[in-house]
Design an enzyme around this catalytic site. Sequence first.
Site, mmCIF file in Angstrom:
data_model
loop_
_atom_site.group_PDB
_atom_site.id
_atom_site.type_symbol
_atom_site.label_atom_id
_atom_site.label_comp_id
_atom_site.label_asym_id
_atom_site.label_seq_id
_atom_site.Cartn_x
_atom_site.Cartn_y
_atom_site.Cartn_z
ATOM 1 N N ARG A 88 81.992 -93.470 -18.817
ATOM 2 C CA ARG A 88 80.564 -93.721 -18.673
ATOM 3 C C ARG A 88 80.259 -95.199 -18.552
ATOM 4 N NH1 ARG A 88 78.521 -88.872 -21.287
ATOM 5 N NH2 ARG A 88 76.270 -88.804 -21.405
ATOM 6 N N ARG A 155 68.185 -79.944 -28.339
ATOM 7 C CA ARG A 155 68.961 -81.099 -28.784
ATOM 8 C C ARG A 155 68.018 -82.268 -29.055
ATOM 9 N NH1 ARG A 155 73.804 -81.853 -24.499
ATOM 10 N NH2 ARG A 155 73.156 -84.009 -24.759
#
Length: 210
Positions: A88, A155
């Site tokens: 990432r 979430r």
Amino acid sequence: MNFIFLGPPGAGKGSLAVKVAEEYKIPHISTGDIFRANIKNQTELGKKVDAIIKSGGLVSDDITCELVKNRLEEADCKNGFILDGFPRTIPQAEMFTSICNDVSVVNFEIADDVVIKRLSTRRVCKECKENYNIITLPPKKEGVCDKCGGELFQREDDKQESILHRMEVYREQTEPLIDFYRKKSQITDIDGATQTSELLSEFKKLFSAK
Ligand code: ADP
Ligand code: ZN
């Protein structure tokens, strides 16, 4: 058959990875899932990364690289793997190149507004982690997992503020990887707006020969 699934949050990487893992019989390695499992089990690692993940920020490269390196040494990765959510950052990509250079990067392209809509309507099963969407893929009974009867929840990082932060982090730190891999001719683009049900056949067309 080593794959990296690259793309903004909500692009559908995880959903496709589950299917590809089954079809190609290779493990699906989601750094996000591993971190979340550690948080749930309150491990040392979990305690370290809890706050940063809830806010939508990135875990440090040191912690993440160490985790992935160890995971890739396990026996089930011998015939290939799917990395979902790693690398990432550029340092993570450089670390990965140093241990493995034979990889196909699948770049999920998708517009911001689609991502925002998808993530804010996503729900996940507490027990088996199955993903739902209250608009496009609702469970048969509201709030309950079709597969296991577990409770569905949102979430913490799928709440509006964290979504925007995650997208910003993606732009700044992860998007440069597209160029990084394009220069190495290791990238294939895929349309993230494609229905999940059709994505696997799209994918198989792209990678049938490999
Ligand atoms: P997303 O839906 O944003 O793709 P993931 O489940 O992949 O979510 O990741 C959730 C969170 O876990 C990220 O926002 C980040 O905090 C942390 N994380 C996952 N993978 C990495 C990574 N490669 N480097 C740093 N942090 C990571
Ligand atoms: Zn479930």
